[in-house]
Design an enzyme around this catalytic site. Structure first.
Site, PDB file in Angstrom:
ATOM      1  N   GLN A   1      38.797 -61.060  28.423  1.00 58.52           N
ATOM      2  CA  GLN A   1      39.578 -61.800  28.217  1.00 58.52           C
ATOM      3  C   GLN A   1      39.422 -61.564  26.112  1.00 58.52           C
ATOM      4  OE1 GLN A   1      38.779 -65.764  29.025  1.00 58.52           O
ATOM      5  NE2 GLN A   1      40.487 -67.073  27.926  1.00 58.52           N
TER       6      GLN A   1
ATOM      7  N   SER B   1      33.792 -59.525  32.068  1.00 57.46           N
ATOM      8  CA  SER B   1      33.572 -60.382  32.845  1.00 57.46           C
ATOM      9  C   SER B   1      35.037 -60.661  33.683  1.00 57.46           C
ATOM     10  CB  SER B   1      34.127 -60.922  31.563  1.00 57.46           C
ATOM     11  OG  SER B   1      34.401 -62.701  32.009  1.00 57.46           O
ATOM     12  N   LEU B   2      35.912 -61.800  32.957  1.00 60.68           N
ATOM     13  CA  LEU B   2      37.059 -61.026  33.317  1.00 60.68           C
ATOM     14  C   LEU B   2      37.858 -59.566  33.982  1.00 60.68           C
ATOM     15  CD1 LEU B   2      40.512 -62.082  33.850  1.00 60.68           C
ATOM     16  CD2 LEU B   2      41.094 -61.541  31.863  1.00 60.68           C
TER      17      LEU B   2
ATOM     18  N   ARG C   1      40.865 -68.850  38.587  1.00 51.44           N
ATOM     19  CA  ARG C   1      39.521 -68.906  37.621  1.00 51.44           C
ATOM     20  C   ARG C   1      39.364 -69.504  36.792  1.00 51.44           C
ATOM     21  NH1 ARG C   1      37.003 -65.287  34.071  1.00 51.44           N
ATOM     22  NH2 ARG C   1      35.204 -64.029  34.539  1.00 51.44           N
TER      23      ARG C   1
ATOM     24  N   HIS D   1      30.051 -68.100  30.750  1.00 56.49           N
ATOM     25  CA  HIS D   1      28.723 -67.296  31.186  1.00 56.49           C
ATOM     26  C   HIS D   1      27.656 -68.408  30.618  1.00 56.49           C
ATOM     27  CE1 HIS D   1      31.298 -64.217  32.796  1.00 56.49           C
ATOM     28  NE2 HIS D   1      31.785 -64.355  30.934  1.00 56.49           N
TER      29      HIS D   1
ATOM     30  N   GLN E   1      28.772 -65.021  38.414  1.00 54.85           N
ATOM     31  CA  GLN E   1      29.200 -64.304  37.186  1.00 54.85           C
ATOM     32  C   GLN E   1      29.896 -65.128  35.987  1.00 54.85           C
ATOM     33  OE1 GLN E   1      33.123 -62.845  36.180  1.00 54.85           O
ATOM     34  NE2 GLN E   1      33.037 -60.852  36.066  1.00 54.85           N
TER      35      GLN E   1
END
Length: 293
Positions: free
Chosen positions: A9, A88-89, A113, A195, A244
C-alpha cells in the site's frame, strides 16, 4: 539468482495499469475478470480515478495487487523468479507469482483483507509514524517507554522504521524518539494502525478466509514478512499470512536473507520503485530493476 519483489500500500497512482490493459490481451482479460470478482469497475478507478479515490483501502489494496500480478503474467517467459517476497499486501502478489495461490482466490482474499482492515481502522482511531535515523533497538525501546499501544510495524531498511498504534501513544513515542536523536519522527496520513495488535479483529476475519482457501506448493520460495526466511510449505505460508496482519513487516531482514541465500538482482514488479530504493539501502551493491512491458 533473481529475487522478484512486490510493493504494498502507498505505491498507487492514477492511471496505474492502463498501459498493460492497452497493450496486452492477457492483461485485458484479467482486468475484466477482476471487475467481475470484485463486483465494481476497479479498472475505471485505476485508470481514471483521483488520488483520493485510489487512497481508499478497499480500492488501494486490490489495485496494487492487480497491477503487480497482471504485470507478472504479461511478462510471460521472461518472468523467472528464483525467490519472491512482497511488502505487506505485496505478499499476496508474490504468492500468485510463485503459483502458491491462483489469481481469483488471491484477489478475493486481498479484497476481504482490505475490508476487514478498514473496519478495524474505523472501530478504533489509530495511526502510524515514520522514524528516520535511529537504530531498530532504540525505536523498539521507545515504543516500550510510553503508555498505550504502539509497536514497531515496518522494518523498511536500516535507519527507517514505521511505528503503529493508538494516536496518543504514537505521538508520545515520536516525541521520545526525537529526544533520542531521530532525524525525523513524522505521523503518516494513514487511516489506521496496520501491523499492530489493533488489527486483531481483521486478523480473525481473514484467518477463516485463508483457512478455507487452497494453497499449492510454490515453484520457488517466498520470504515472508513474519519469518523473513524462505518458505515453501503451504500450511506454513497460510499461518504466516494470517500472522502478518498484527505482526511487523520485517523487510530489511527479508532482503538480507535473500542476499545471503544467493540473490544477485532484485526485480520490482508493480507500481513505483519504493522497494528498489529500500533494497539499495540494505545493500548498495545489489542490482535493482523495475519490471516493465
Amino acid at each position: 539468482m533473481n529475487a522478484y519483489v512486490f510493493p504494498g500500500q502507498g505505491a498507487q497512482f492514477s492511471g496505474m495499469g492502463l498501459d498493460l490493459y492497452e497493450n496486452s490481451e492477457i492483461a485485458k482479460e484479467l482486468f475484466h475478470k477482476a471487475n467481475d470478482i470484485l463486483g465494481f469497475e476497479i479498472t475505471k478507478i485505476m485508470f481514471e480515478g483521483t488520488e483520493e479515490e485510489l487512497k481508499q483501502t478497499n480500492v488501494t489494496q486490490p489495485a496494487i495487487f492487480l497491477h503487480s500480478v497482471i504485470l507478472s503474467k504479461v511478462l510471460e517467459d521472461s518472468f523467472k523468479p528464483d525467490m519472491v517476497a512482497g511488502h505487506s499486501l505485496g505478499e499476496f502478489s508474490a504468492l500468485v507469482a510463485n503459483n502458491a495461490l491462483n489469481f481469483e482466490d488471491a484477489l478475493r482474499l486481498v479484497y476481504k483483507r482490505a475490508i476487514a482492515m478498514q473496519k478495524a481502522c474505523e472501530s478504533k482511531p489509530s495511526t502510524m509514524a515514520a522514524v528516520l535515523g535511529l537504530e531498530d533497538k532504540v525505536v523498539e525501546e521507545g515504543c516500550n517507554a510510553v503508555e498505550g499501544i504502539v509497536v514497531a510495524a515496518n522494518y523498511n531498511c536500516p535507519g527507517q522504521l514505521v511505528i503503529s498504534g493508538e494516536i496518543d501513544a504514537v505521538n508520545k513515542a515520536c516525541e521520545w524518539m526525537k529526544e533520542k536523536g531521530a532525524r525525523r519522527a513524522l505521523v503518516l496520513p494513514v487511516g489506521g494502525a496496520f501491523h499492530s495488535p489493533l488489527m486483531e479483529p481483521a486478523k480473525e476475519e481473514l484467518a477463516a478466509a485463508i483457512e478455507a482457501t487452497t494453497f499449492n506448493i510454490p515453484k520457488c520460495p517466498v520470504y515472508q514478512n513474519v519469518t523473513t526466511k524462505a518458505v515453501t510449505d503451504p500450511n506454513e505460508i497460510k499461518k504466516n499470512l494470517i500472522a502478518q496482519l498484527t505482526a511487523p513487516v520485517k523487510w530489511t531482514q527479508s532482503v538480507q536473507n535473500m542476499i545471503k541465500d544467493g540473490a544477485t538482482s532484485f526485480i520490482e514488479v508493480g507500481p513505483g520503485k519504493v522497494l528498489s530504493g529500500l533494497v539499495k539501502k540494505v545493500d548498495r551493491s545489489m542490482e535493482t530493476i523495475s519490471a516493465s512491458i
